[in-house]
Each structure stands twice: as C-alpha cells, then as structure tokens.
Write an enzyme that holds these catalytic residues in place. Structure first.
Site, mmCIF file in Angstrom:
data_model
loop_
_atom_site.group_PDB
_atom_site.id
_atom_site.type_symbol
_atom_site.label_atom_id
_atom_site.label_comp_id
_atom_site.label_asym_id
_atom_site.label_seq_id
_atom_site.Cartn_x
_atom_site.Cartn_y
_atom_site.Cartn_z
ATOM 1 N N ASP A 147 -10.238 -18.779 -3.279
ATOM 2 C CA ASP A 147 -9.608 -19.126 -1.995
ATOM 3 C C ASP A 147 -8.723 -17.946 -1.607
ATOM 4 O O ASP A 147 -8.486 -17.026 -2.407
ATOM 5 C CB ASP A 147 -8.771 -20.405 -2.160
ATOM 6 C CG ASP A 147 -8.038 -20.800 -0.870
ATOM 7 O OD1 ASP A 147 -8.653 -20.751 0.207
ATOM 8 O OD2 ASP A 147 -6.849 -21.149 -0.939
ATOM 9 N N SER A 148 -8.185 -18.001 -0.398
ATOM 10 C CA SER A 148 -7.256 -16.961 0.040
ATOM 11 C C SER A 148 -5.965 -16.990 -0.791
ATOM 12 O O SER A 148 -5.279 -15.982 -0.901
ATOM 13 C CB SER A 148 -6.885 -17.188 1.505
ATOM 14 O OG SER A 148 -6.322 -18.481 1.659
ATOM 15 N N CYS A 175 -12.602 -22.351 0.207
ATOM 16 C CA CYS A 175 -11.810 -21.984 1.379
ATOM 17 C C CYS A 175 -12.729 -22.173 2.586
ATOM 18 O O CYS A 175 -13.847 -21.622 2.605
ATOM 19 C CB CYS A 175 -11.386 -20.523 1.249
ATOM 20 S SG CYS A 175 -10.615 -19.849 2.729
ATOM 21 N N GLU A 221 2.315 -24.453 2.035
ATOM 22 C CA GLU A 221 2.633 -23.499 0.955
ATOM 23 C C GLU A 221 4.136 -23.372 0.740
ATOM 24 O O GLU A 221 4.592 -23.108 -0.368
ATOM 25 C CB GLU A 221 2.036 -22.124 1.265
ATOM 26 C CG GLU A 221 0.552 -22.170 1.192
ATOM 27 C CD GLU A 221 -0.090 -20.887 0.732
ATOM 28 O OE1 GLU A 221 0.621 -19.899 0.523
ATOM 29 O OE2 GLU A 221 -1.318 -20.889 0.585
ATOM 30 N N CYS A 277 -9.664 -27.654 5.799
ATOM 31 C CA CYS A 277 -8.910 -26.577 5.146
ATOM 32 C C CYS A 277 -8.507 -27.127 3.786
ATOM 33 O O CYS A 277 -8.068 -28.286 3.691
ATOM 34 C CB CYS A 277 -7.674 -26.222 5.968
ATOM 35 S SG CYS A 277 -6.565 -25.064 5.130
ATOM 36 N N THR A 278 -8.666 -26.312 2.751
ATOM 37 C CA THR A 278 -8.438 -26.830 1.393
ATOM 38 C C THR A 278 -6.952 -27.040 1.087
ATOM 39 O O THR A 278 -6.615 -27.590 0.044
ATOM 40 C CB THR A 278 -9.086 -25.902 0.349
ATOM 41 O OG1 THR A 278 -8.675 -24.549 0.592
ATOM 42 C CG2 THR A 278 -10.590 -25.985 0.414
ATOM 43 N N HIS A 279 -6.076 -26.632 2.009
ATOM 44 C CA HIS A 279 -4.649 -26.961 1.849
ATOM 45 C C HIS A 279 -4.345 -28.408 2.242
ATOM 46 O O HIS A 279 -3.369 -28.988 1.793
ATOM 47 C CB HIS A 279 -3.793 -26.082 2.766
ATOM 48 C CG HIS A 279 -3.585 -24.681 2.286
ATOM 49 N ND1 HIS A 279 -4.604 -23.788 2.171
ATOM 50 C CD2 HIS A 279 -2.453 -24.035 1.903
ATOM 51 C CE1 HIS A 279 -4.115 -22.630 1.744
ATOM 52 N NE2 HIS A 279 -2.814 -22.757 1.574
HETATM 53 N N1 DGL Z 1 -7.402 -22.674 2.352
HETATM 54 C C1 DGL Z 1 -7.891 -21.936 3.482
HETATM 55 C C2 DGL Z 1 -9.048 -22.680 4.142
HETATM 56 O O1 DGL Z 1 -9.581 -23.651 3.615
HETATM 57 C C3 DGL Z 1 -6.860 -21.694 4.552
HETATM 58 C C4 DGL Z 1 -5.668 -20.871 4.253
HETATM 59 C C5 DGL Z 1 -5.688 -19.500 4.877
HETATM 60 O O2 DGL Z 1 -5.623 -19.369 6.117
HETATM 61 O O3 DGL Z 1 -5.764 -18.552 4.114
HETATM 62 O O4 DGL Z 1 -9.467 -22.282 5.204
#
Ligand code: DGL
Length: 292
Positions: free
Chosen positions: A36-37, A99, A179, A211-213
């Site tokens: 992921d990022s 991600c 975050e 989004c995985t967040h």
């Molecule tokens: N976790 C990332 C996703 O699922 C988003 C976070 C980022 O923008 O880096 O898109």
C-alpha cells in the site's frame, strides 16, 4: 530519480526497459507480498493473517511516497512496479495490491509486466463482484482522487450491471485524517457529515468504501446512514479472493509459517510505527527498507 519524478510519463516507460532476474515461486511455503502507499493496507494484511494463519506475509508500505491518492497514474505505476519487483525478489508467491489507488492505476500494468512470476490480487475486483451481484439501483463510491479519476469502479460495475446508477465522490481528507488518529471524534464526524451529505450520494442503496484506510471509520459511516444504506469494504472479499486464487493453484500453505511476518516501510518515522497499531490492531515492528 529527481529527473524521473519531474517527468512521470517517462517513469513507466523507462522502468519497462530494465531487466530483472526474478525467480518464479515454486512452493506454497513462499510468502504473500502485500503493499500500500502507507499503513492503510494493514487492514487487508490483518484480515489475511487472521483468516489464513498458515500464510507468511511481507508487507510493504511506501511511506516515502504517500499519499498515492494525490499522485498521477504514471507515478503510481512506477512506484507499484518497483515495490512488486522488491516483493518478487523476496520470493512472494502472490502480491496483493492493498491500495485502491494502486489497484486502479497499476494493476493491469503489474499483471502484464510480471506475467507468470506471481499471482496478483487487487482490491477493486472482489468488491465490484460482490456489490454487482446484489442488483442495487444506485450505489455510492467514496475513494481517493486517484481512484475516482481512474473511473475503474464505474467501468467494472457497469460491465457487470449496465443499469446501475453510480455516484463516485473523492474524499481526500479521510485518509490523512485517519492516519492522524482522528476517528470516532468530533472532527472526524464533521468531515464525514460534510462528505456523506453530498447531493450526489442522495438515494444510494449501498456505499463502497473504496480505500483501504476506510474500514477504520466504517462504524461512523454506518451510524451516519442509520442502517438505511449497506456499507461494503474490501477486507473480507479480498481475503476470499486470496484464498480462492491460492487454492486454485495448490499454493495454500498447509503448515504454520516458519518465519515471522515482516513489515517494511520505505521511509521510517516513529509516528508511522504508532499509527500501525490503529490499522493492524496489534503491536508490530516496522523495518526501514529504502528501496528508492
Ligand atoms: N490506502 C490507499 C487506497 O486504498 C489510499 C491512501 C493514499 O492516498 O495513499 O487508495
């Protein structure tokens, strides 16, 4: 590197001229690579570890380049290619692109470029298949700017259900807010209230947390809609996709992993380490791995 970053269009094409000595995975004992990022993909890593306890994982968070959601598709492709190369050098049998921004911008490039060298799973396809199967009238998608701009969810959902009405909304404040630990409090509720009351989301039957967040704020989103809208995130469906793909190739590990899981980040700060607890739900040590 600076020159490459100044010209993202050159990034991917320059990268494609490199040659690698990669070794195709041969054993079910090989690890699963997940990237992921940053730390958001740990929600997916945690779900995989809990549901498939025999699997060893290697996680890579590209903290040097987060957020991906604000980057160009070319830059995200370049980062994803380099990280996948690293994970393949660790003999990963599968790479999970945990991600949505990278799944939308880079998944097909990765599959083409590393053909035959590992299995790839993204976080978009399993979610789309699950939701399209429900035959809703209108769904909402909330995600980073990169994911929304890619149009990936619309394309894939419409391919499976042409009459589906889809409202995609970029919600770029959510990932940094999470975050920073702003969850279940007044600030996060105010931000969510502002995004989720957007007119385009009126009348939705379901909302995709693309989004995985976002699984971390799922309870707040559910509370906002008071049970009138079905909420989906990708964690469980991605675990099923991983199990199914590994099983179909006889690559599910039958025994306990021999090595501990590894968690790498491309840039290390103690703040990243403390944030990981939010996402992974237990203490983990991050190792700095400066691949750039
Ligand atoms: N976790 C990332 C996703 O699922 C988003 C976070 C980022 O923008 O880096 O898109």
């Amino acid at each position: 590197m600076a020159a490459f970053l100044a010209s993202p269009k050159r990034i991917t094409s320059t990268f494609l001229f490199f040659t690698f000595n990669l070794h195709p995975p041969v054993s079910s004992k090989n690890p699963i690579g997940i990237f992921d990022s940053g730390v958001g993909g740990l929600t997916v890593a945690n779900a995989i570890v809990r549901s498939l306890p025999n699997e060893e994982i290697i996680y890579f968070g590209d903290t040097a380049h987060l957020p991906y959601g604000d980057k160009s598709a070319d830059a995200i492709r370049y980062f994803s290619l380099r990280i996948s190369k690293f994970l393949l050098e660790q003999d990963c049998k599968m790479i999970v692109v945990a991600c949505n921004s990278a799944s939308s911008a880079a998944y097909h490039v990765l599959v083409d470029f590393f053909k035959g060298q590992a299995l790839f799973v993204n976080v978009v396809d399993p979610l789309v298949e699950k939701v399209a199967g429900k035959r809703y009238r209108k769904v909402g998608v909330i995600a980073t700017k990169a994911t929304v701009q890619s149009g990936m969810y619309e394309r894939q959902l419409r391919a499976l259900q042409p009459d589906l009405e889809i409202a995609s909304l970029a919600t770029p404040l959510l990932a940094p807010m999470i975050e920073e630990g702003y969850v279940h409090n007044e600030i996060s509720h105010a931000v969510l209230q502002s995004y989720l009351s957007h007119p385009s989301l009126q009348g939705i039957d379901a909302l995709l947390l693309a989004c995985t967040h976002y699984p971390l704020i799922r309870p707040d989103i559910e509370a906002f809609f008071e049970g009138k809208v079905e909420i989906f995130d990708s964690t469980d469906v991605v675990v099923s996709a991983v199990r199914q793909r590994l099983g179909s190739k006889n690559l599910l590990n039958e025994q306990k992993p021999q090595r501990p899981h590894r968690f790498y980040v491309s840039d290390y700060t103690s703040s990243f380490e403390s944030t990981t607890r939010l996402f992974y739900k237990e203490e983990i040590a991050l190792e700095h791995c400066p691949i750039w």
